[in-house]
Write a protein that holds these residues in place. Structure first.
Motif, PDB file in Angstrom:
ATOM      1  N   VAL A 143       0.844  -1.201   0.000  1.00 52.65           N
ATOM      2  CA  VAL A 143       0.000   0.000   0.000  1.00 52.65           C
ATOM      3  C   VAL A 143       0.882   1.256   0.000  1.00 52.65           C
ATOM      4  O   VAL A 143       0.630   2.209  -0.742  1.00 52.65           O
ATOM      5  CB  VAL A 143      -0.956   0.003   1.219  1.00 52.65           C
ATOM      6  CG1 VAL A 143      -1.629   1.348   1.377  1.00 52.65           C
ATOM      7  CG2 VAL A 143      -1.994  -1.106   1.098  1.00 52.65           C
ATOM      8  N   TRP A 144       1.912   1.254   0.828  1.00 50.86           N
ATOM      9  CA  TRP A 144       2.829   2.400   0.853  1.00 50.86           C
ATOM     10  C   TRP A 144       3.456   2.601  -0.527  1.00 50.86           C
ATOM     11  O   TRP A 144       3.675   3.721  -0.964  1.00 50.86           O
ATOM     12  CB  TRP A 144       3.930   2.168   1.909  1.00 50.86           C
ATOM     13  CG  TRP A 144       3.552   2.661   3.276  1.00 50.86           C
ATOM     14  CD1 TRP A 144       2.357   3.179   3.663  1.00 50.86           C
ATOM     15  CD2 TRP A 144       4.398   2.681   4.442  1.00 50.86           C
ATOM     16  NE1 TRP A 144       2.399   3.519   5.003  1.00 50.86           N
ATOM     17  CE2 TRP A 144       3.630   3.226   5.501  1.00 50.86           C
ATOM     18  CE3 TRP A 144       5.712   2.293   4.695  1.00 50.86           C
ATOM     19  CZ2 TRP A 144       4.143   3.398   6.788  1.00 50.86           C
ATOM     20  CZ3 TRP A 144       6.216   2.453   5.980  1.00 50.86           C
ATOM     21  CH2 TRP A 144       5.445   3.004   7.012  1.00 50.86           C
ATOM     22  N   TRP A 145       3.742   1.473  -1.195  1.00 50.39           N
ATOM     23  CA  TRP A 145       4.359   1.553  -2.524  1.00 50.39           C
ATOM     24  C   TRP A 145       3.417   2.239  -3.510  1.00 50.39           C
ATOM     25  O   TRP A 145       3.787   3.216  -4.158  1.00 50.39           O
ATOM     26  CB  TRP A 145       4.730   0.144  -2.994  1.00 50.39           C
ATOM     27  CG  TRP A 145       5.142   0.047  -4.421  1.00 50.39           C
ATOM     28  CD1 TRP A 145       6.315   0.482  -4.975  1.00 50.39           C
ATOM     29  CD2 TRP A 145       4.377  -0.529  -5.493  1.00 50.39           C
ATOM     30  NE1 TRP A 145       6.327   0.211  -6.327  1.00 50.39           N
ATOM     31  CE2 TRP A 145       5.144  -0.404  -6.660  1.00 50.39           C
ATOM     32  CE3 TRP A 145       3.125  -1.142  -5.567  1.00 50.39           C
ATOM     33  CZ2 TRP A 145       4.704  -0.876  -7.910  1.00 50.39           C
ATOM     34  CZ3 TRP A 145       2.678  -1.610  -6.800  1.00 50.39           C
ATOM     35  CH2 TRP A 145       3.466  -1.471  -7.953  1.00 50.39           C
ATOM     36  N   TYR A 146       2.141   1.767  -3.581  1.00 49.63           N
ATOM     37  CA  TYR A 146       1.269   2.380  -4.592  1.00 49.63           C
ATOM     38  C   TYR A 146       0.810   3.773  -4.182  1.00 49.63           C
ATOM     39  O   TYR A 146       0.409   4.567  -5.020  1.00 49.63           O
ATOM     40  CB  TYR A 146       0.125   1.455  -5.043  1.00 49.63           C
ATOM     41  CG  TYR A 146      -0.973   1.064  -4.065  1.00 49.63           C
ATOM     42  CD1 TYR A 146      -1.840   2.004  -3.506  1.00 49.63           C
ATOM     43  CD2 TYR A 146      -1.206  -0.284  -3.755  1.00 49.63           C
ATOM     44  CE1 TYR A 146      -2.866   1.630  -2.653  1.00 49.63           C
ATOM     45  CE2 TYR A 146      -2.233  -0.669  -2.899  1.00 49.63           C
ATOM     46  CZ  TYR A 146      -3.059   0.294  -2.344  1.00 49.63           C
ATOM     47  OH  TYR A 146      -4.079  -0.082  -1.511  1.00 49.63           O
ATOM     48  N   ASN A 147       0.904   4.068  -2.882  1.00 43.63           N
ATOM     49  CA  ASN A 147       0.531   5.415  -2.441  1.00 43.63           C
ATOM     50  C   ASN A 147       1.727   6.367  -2.351  1.00 43.63           C
ATOM     51  O   ASN A 147       1.589   7.490  -1.859  1.00 43.63           O
ATOM     52  CB  ASN A 147      -0.179   5.352  -1.093  1.00 43.63           C
ATOM     53  CG  ASN A 147      -1.669   5.051  -1.232  1.00 43.63           C
ATOM     54  OD1 ASN A 147      -2.274   5.382  -2.247  1.00 43.63           O
ATOM     55  ND2 ASN A 147      -2.249   4.442  -0.226  1.00 43.63           N
ATOM     56  N   GLY A 148       2.893   5.917  -2.800  1.00 47.91           N
ATOM     57  CA  GLY A 148       4.040   6.816  -2.870  1.00 47.91           C
ATOM     58  C   GLY A 148       4.639   7.215  -1.533  1.00 47.91           C
ATOM     59  O   GLY A 148       5.214   8.305  -1.419  1.00 47.91           O
ATOM     60  N   CYS A 152       8.787   3.253   0.818  1.00 54.58           N
ATOM     61  CA  CYS A 152       8.549   2.057  -0.009  1.00 54.58           C
ATOM     62  C   CYS A 152       8.531   2.345  -1.499  1.00 54.58           C
ATOM     63  O   CYS A 152       8.078   1.520  -2.284  1.00 54.58           O
ATOM     64  CB  CYS A 152       7.252   1.376   0.399  1.00 54.58           C
ATOM     65  SG  CYS A 152       7.428   0.395   1.894  1.00 54.58           S
ATOM     66  N   SER A 153       9.031   3.527  -1.899  1.00 47.02           N
ATOM     67  CA  SER A 153       8.947   3.830  -3.324  1.00 47.02           C
ATOM     68  C   SER A 153       9.853   2.906  -4.152  1.00 47.02           C
ATOM     69  O   SER A 153       9.679   2.767  -5.345  1.00 47.02           O
ATOM     70  CB  SER A 153       9.271   5.298  -3.586  1.00 47.02           C
ATOM     71  OG  SER A 153      10.457   5.647  -2.920  1.00 47.02           O
ATOM     72  N   LYS A 154      10.804   2.263  -3.476  1.00 47.13           N
ATOM     73  CA  LYS A 154      11.710   1.353  -4.213  1.00 47.13           C
ATOM     74  C   LYS A 154      11.306  -0.110  -4.056  1.00 47.13           C
ATOM     75  O   LYS A 154      12.083  -0.996  -4.389  1.00 47.13           O
ATOM     76  CB  LYS A 154      13.146   1.536  -3.689  1.00 47.13           C
ATOM     77  CG  LYS A 154      13.710   2.948  -3.847  1.00 47.13           C
ATOM     78  CD  LYS A 154      14.213   3.174  -5.272  1.00 47.13           C
ATOM     79  CE  LYS A 154      14.764   4.567  -5.477  1.00 47.13           C
ATOM     80  NZ  LYS A 154      13.747   5.641  -5.328  1.00 47.13           N
TER      81      LYS A 154
END
Ligand code: FAD
Ligand code: NAP
Ligand code: FES
Lengths: 488, 181
Positions: A143-148, A152-154
């Motif tokens: 979730v952190w990834w898709y929410n930027g 977790c952007s990597k």
């Protein structure tokens, strides 16, 4: 001297007002719990001066980094939160992390009242073999990834080497994640989803998603709104085994007593009996009930990678102690092959040094938001001036609105203590330094804080970038970019 | 906060709008849906006051209904609400403390109110599935609960009384589970 730089920024960033005998408050965490607490305190106490600190340069907690990108209406609450900081007695101080930029004991020495509302930034673990294999993520990270979220952007989850994903858990987060994997990407592209995520989802090979619960459809943890949405995804084949819908007398009783569960069960039954047939090429969503994860299977061709999950079939029966219906293994096992696993079995709070913490429940022990230092004796002992709110206080459940009531309770406890005279020092020599003290300390450690005005620069930049792509905003997803724009 | 500042914001938007040349009337329709929905009643209202009285119906006053909000402490506030306006907007225009986290877009349940008289409850149109979905999550749900942003003033409900549910003091430590309906 370095200190003067911070103090100059201080005077630029904040309007400094000070009543003769202020109540100096620090709220840690700028999610719903933090903002609702600040709002209620400002209204209740004319002398309250509140600093909301957050480890991120951006405010709003899970409203920014949790709430799904295709739920813009839910994020409207940030308008209300932004108005709280516009009060001259309140400020946002971002990029300050409790536990690394500043310790709890330091914070307590600087402020009369400290309210911890820093949420739950870790994950429950299953504790079954193979949990460390590659290809297994917690829903929080995904979730952190898709929410930027900049942490977790990597993450870069591999969505191309497999056509099947297993999601463990059937709460609302599980449904959010399933929807993001299955919804047509052109529908997501116009949301505030991180662009790295749309790019990956556009290339995704995932066609089949299993949503696996250890209990039955009567106990499903999701709510009707989210369920209705996932069932309504365009061009999606939904499979629910009708045999799983059989109810025991205990199930009937449970449904009678819970409107939410009743409505969720009805939706599931309707979907199961709709009898839609599978058109080839359609994406698939399978609701799987009564299966608990037993172990993760490692791929034969790709060592260290997950290739499936082994489940044990369960039956649901009443726990005589708690009276709750729980899942019990039956000794029958089956495997689901997959190349991606998302564990959505709940978040977990993390303690900081010096903070009483209940590791079993994953919360700070408290009574009505007052932090308990010792509950072992006959008399309860509280930490003076220390309170808690939100997921850190209650555990990782509840919607945004739940935190409103939760804050009401915590603020009522603070008010009682103020009335009793335990919080505000009698003489001015005992007065705590508050914000000025915090900023001096941060400055001496070279911590570069981000003010609300600086967040507004990030906000403006994101909206501007979003406009070019017909998105409400294009999030800045790395620490470097965020801090760069903030200092422009 | 929202209460007073909320209406200030709305008022500011309305002011900008009124100052714009008349030809731009249609621009309003291009506002994002949520904003539009929220602002429209405000605009219509300001328009009737700002515009020439000739536009107004002579019985304008009759087009308002009486609504009473009863807050946590049992304190009552009676207000007059123009037909067509939602109870959430009415509350905010009159400094009644009713939350509205999603500003009326049916995504939060914070505007939960309890219709105090069953007869009035029955006069309302049935809640939609979407409203029921949000009501599922409302704090202190009762048989006559509704969302304030979904109740629209109409002459049939003149005299309606709405309670704003109190948050209990003994807020469950391990998560709140709504009561069964
Ligand atoms: C994926 C997901 C989707 C959700 N979707 C919805 C939805 O659609 N609708 C809804 O009503 N609810 C939704 N929820 C629930 C809602 O987000 C939570 O109830 C709410 O955010 C909890 O508030 P909080 O303030 O306790 O925690 P959070 O919102 O997590 O806020 C905690 C804040 O503390 C900060 N922080 C953490 N550690 C530190 C530290 N050491 N020092 C300083 N600051 C720190 C964090 O950066 C964060 O800003 C969702 C939850 C999740 C997980
Ligand atoms: N749109 C929205 O309103 C929205 C969106 C997202 C999140 N939220 C809210 O945020 C909160 C958190 O959501 P969440 O989905 O993380 O939590 P949740 O609702 O508590 O769901 C957790 C799920 O994990 C399962 N689980 C837990 N431990 C497990 C184990 N050891 N093995 C197998 N399964 C296990 C649970 O099953 P059991 O029931 O058997 O324990 C449940 O299905 C919820 O209150 C949710 O409503 C709201
Ligand atoms: S204001 Fe959010 S549902 Fe009514």
């Amino acid at each position: 001297m370095a200190m003067s730089i911070a103090l100059k920024r201080l005077s630029r960033s904040f309007s400094t007002i000070s009543s003769s005998n202020p109540l100096r408050v620090c709220v840690v965490g700028s999610g719903p719990a933090g903002f609702y607490t600040a709002d209620k305190l400002l209204k209740k106490h004319e002398r309250a001066e509140i600093d909301i600190i957050d480890r991120l340069p951006t405010p709003f907690g899970l409203v920014r980094s949790g709430v799904a990108p295709d739920h813009p209406e839910t994020k409207i609450v940030t308008n209300q939160f932004s108005r709280v900081v516009q009060n001259e007695r309140c400020s946002f101080i971002g990029n300050v992390s409790l536990g690394s930029s500043i310790s709890l004991s330091e914070l307590c020495a600087i402020y009369d009242v400290v309210v911890l509302a820093y949420g739950a930034e870790s994950d429950r673990v299953l504790g079954v073999p193979g949990e460390e294999l590659a290809g297994i993520y917690s829903a929080r990270e995904f979730v952190w990834w898709y929410n930027g979220h900049p942490d977790c952007s990597k993450l870069d989850p591999d969505l191309m080497s497999t056509d099947t994903a297993v999601i463990l858990g059937q709460g609302n987060v599980a449904l959010d994640v399933a929807r993001i994997l299955l919804r047509p990407t052109f529908e997501l592209a116009s949301t505030d989803i991180a662009s790295h995520a749309v790019a990956a989802l556009e290339k995704s090979c995932i066609r089949k998603v299993y949503l696996v619960g250890r209990r039955g459809p009567v106990q499903a943890a999701c709510t009707a709104k989210e369920l209705r949405e996932v069932l309504g995804i365009k061009d999606l084949y939904v499979h629910i085994d009708e045999a799983d819908l059989l109810k025991t007398p205990a199930d009937e009783e449970e449904l009678k007593n819970s409107r939410i569960h009743r409505r969720v069960y009805e939706l599931l039954s309707k979907a199961a009996s709709s009898g839609a047939s599978h058109i080839s090429g359609q994406r698939e969503l399978h609701f799987v009930f009564f299966q608990k994860p037993d172990r993760f299977l490692e791929s034969d061709d790709k060592s260290g990678y997950v290739s499936g999950v082994r489940f044990e079939k369960t039956i649901v029966k009443e726990n005589t102690e708690s009276g709750k219906q729980i899942a019990a293994g039956t000794g029958h096992f089956e495997n689901i092959e997959c190349g991606l696993v998302l564990k959505s079995i709940g978040y977990k709070s993390v303690p900081v040094d010096g903070l009483p913490f209940d590791h079993h429940k994953g919360i700070v022990p408290n009574v009505g938001g007052r932090v308990l230092s010792d509950a072992s004796g006959d008399r309860m002992q509280f930490e003076k001036g220390l309170y808690v709110c939100g997921w850190l206080k209650r555990g990782p459940t509840g919607i945004i609105a739940t935190n409103h009531h939760c804050a009401e309770e915590t603020v009522a406890s603070i008010s009682e203590d103020v009335e009793k005279g335990v919080l505000i020092p009698m003489s001015s020599s005992q007065q705590k330094p508050g914000r000025e003290g915090l900023l001096q300390l941060l400055d001496s450690r070279n911590v570069r804080f981000v003010s609300f005005g600086e967040w507004e620069k990030i906000d403006t930049a994101e909206k501007r970038r979003g406009m070019l792509k017909s998105k409400p905003r294009e999030k800045l997803t790395t620490w470097r970019e965020l801090l760069k724009i903030a200092s422009e | 906060m929202y209460i007073s500042k909320f209406s200030q914001l709305g008022a500011r938007a309305v002011k900008n709008f009124i100052e714009a040349p008349l030809a731009s009337t249609s621009r309003v329709l291009h506002l994002p849906l949520d904003q539009n929905r929220y602002l429209l009643p405000l605009m219509q209202k300001s328009f009737t006051t700002a515009a020439d009285n000739a536009f107004e119906e002579p019985n304008e006053e009759k087009q308002k209904i009486s609504v009473t909000f009863v807050d946590n402490d049992g304190e009552e506030k009676n207000i007059k609400v123009p037909v067509g306006m939602s109870m959430l907007e009415a509350a905010h225009e009159n400094d009644v403390e009713l939350e509205g986290a999603c500003e009326g877009s049916l995504a939060c349940s914070t505007c939960h109110v309890i219709v105090m008289d069953v007869d009035y409850y029955n006069k309302l149109e049935d809640p939609t599935d979407e409203e029921n979905d949000m009501l599922d999550l409302a704090f202190g749900l009762s048989e006559t609960s509704r969302l304030g942003c979904q109740i629209i003033a109409n002459p049939d409900i003149d005299g309606i009384r709405l309670a704003i549910p109190a948050a209990t003091r003994n807020f469950a430590a391990d998560g709140y589970k709504p009561k069964p309906h």
